[in-house]
Design an enzyme around this catalytic site. Sequence first.
Site, PDB file in Angstrom:
ATOM      1  N   CYS A 142      56.667  33.659   6.734  1.00 17.03           N
ATOM      2  CA  CYS A 142      57.496  34.056   8.502  1.00 17.03           C
ATOM      3  C   CYS A 142      58.413  34.479   8.965  1.00 17.03           C
ATOM      4  O   CYS A 142      59.048  35.664  10.075  1.00 17.03           O
ATOM      5  CB  CYS A 142      57.427  32.743   8.873  1.00 17.03           C
ATOM      6  SG  CYS A 142      55.968  31.746   8.874  1.00 17.03           S
ATOM      7  N   HIS A 143      60.203  34.297   8.028  1.00 21.03           N
ATOM      8  CA  HIS A 143      60.942  34.684   8.621  1.00 21.03           C
ATOM      9  C   HIS A 143      61.870  35.533   7.776  1.00 21.03           C
ATOM     10  O   HIS A 143      63.113  35.569   7.923  1.00 21.03           O
ATOM     11  CB  HIS A 143      62.329  33.463  10.029  1.00 21.03           C
ATOM     12  CG  HIS A 143      60.663  33.361  10.767  1.00 21.03           C
ATOM     13  ND1 HIS A 143      60.355  32.019  10.437  1.00 21.03           N
ATOM     14  CD2 HIS A 143      60.503  33.519  11.620  1.00 21.03           C
ATOM     15  CE1 HIS A 143      59.566  31.892  11.297  1.00 21.03           C
ATOM     16  NE2 HIS A 143      59.890  32.919  12.419  1.00 21.03           N
ATOM     17  N   GLY A 144      61.365  34.925   6.429  1.00 16.98           N
ATOM     18  CA  GLY A 144      62.692  35.453   5.039  1.00 16.98           C
ATOM     19  C   GLY A 144      62.957  35.032   4.527  1.00 16.98           C
ATOM     20  O   GLY A 144      63.955  35.316   3.917  1.00 16.98           O
TER      21      GLY A 144
ATOM     22  N   LEU B 127      62.381  26.593  10.323  1.00 16.56           N
ATOM     23  CA  LEU B 127      61.135  26.411  11.719  1.00 16.56           C
ATOM     24  C   LEU B 127      59.847  25.320  10.550  1.00 16.56           C
ATOM     25  O   LEU B 127      59.061  25.377  11.606  1.00 16.56           O
ATOM     26  CB  LEU B 127      61.149  27.233  12.545  1.00 16.56           C
ATOM     27  CG  LEU B 127      61.713  27.969  13.163  1.00 16.56           C
ATOM     28  CD1 LEU B 127      61.555  29.541  14.011  1.00 16.56           C
ATOM     29  CD2 LEU B 127      62.695  27.643  14.032  1.00 16.56           C
TER      30      LEU B 127
END
Length: 194
Positions: free
Chosen positions: A158-160, A135
């Site tokens: 943020c999202h791993g 992202l």
Amino acid sequence: MNATVEDIGGDVSRRDFLYLATGAFAAIGAAGALWPLVDQMNPDASALSLATIEIDITPVQTGQAVTVLWRGMPIFVRNLTAEEVEKGKAADVSDLKDPVARLLGSTAELPATAANITKAGKDNWLVAVGICTHLGCVPKGQNPGDPRGPFGGYFCVCHGSVYDTLGRVRSGPAPRNLDIPPYEFIGETKIKLG
């Protein structure tokens, strides 16, 4: 009185000429009016000056990294340790989530090997676009003390998403490896981006 084609032949050809001349004049005028609008879409001098930049890598010691800005993107420049270089070379491409080296400006789909990501003879230098491919976050791992994940590369908190030392995605939601910008070494201590 009945007119024949011969009687009006001179008028028809003069009328055709006037129509063509008027149309040509209008087209030239329209192009002249539109040119400033089209020309203003060209990049300005400040953008063109950033098309290529030179980075002095003299102060970057083994195991250290710097981040530079190029074309509005963070570029990670990392001087890999001998252990990180060996881990990068030892990784099996078939085990990677994305087996393709993402070279900006190239349409070739080369395997994501260390040889295709780094430059020959300079395999201890990683130069990659520091934007997570999930992202658009900026992964951690450039600064001492940053979380780097189990593969010692980069970690997007943020999202791993987890990347290895060569910017190849190993786990998490990121669909592909970090992009490698076009660059070359100019001398022993400088890199030219772009």
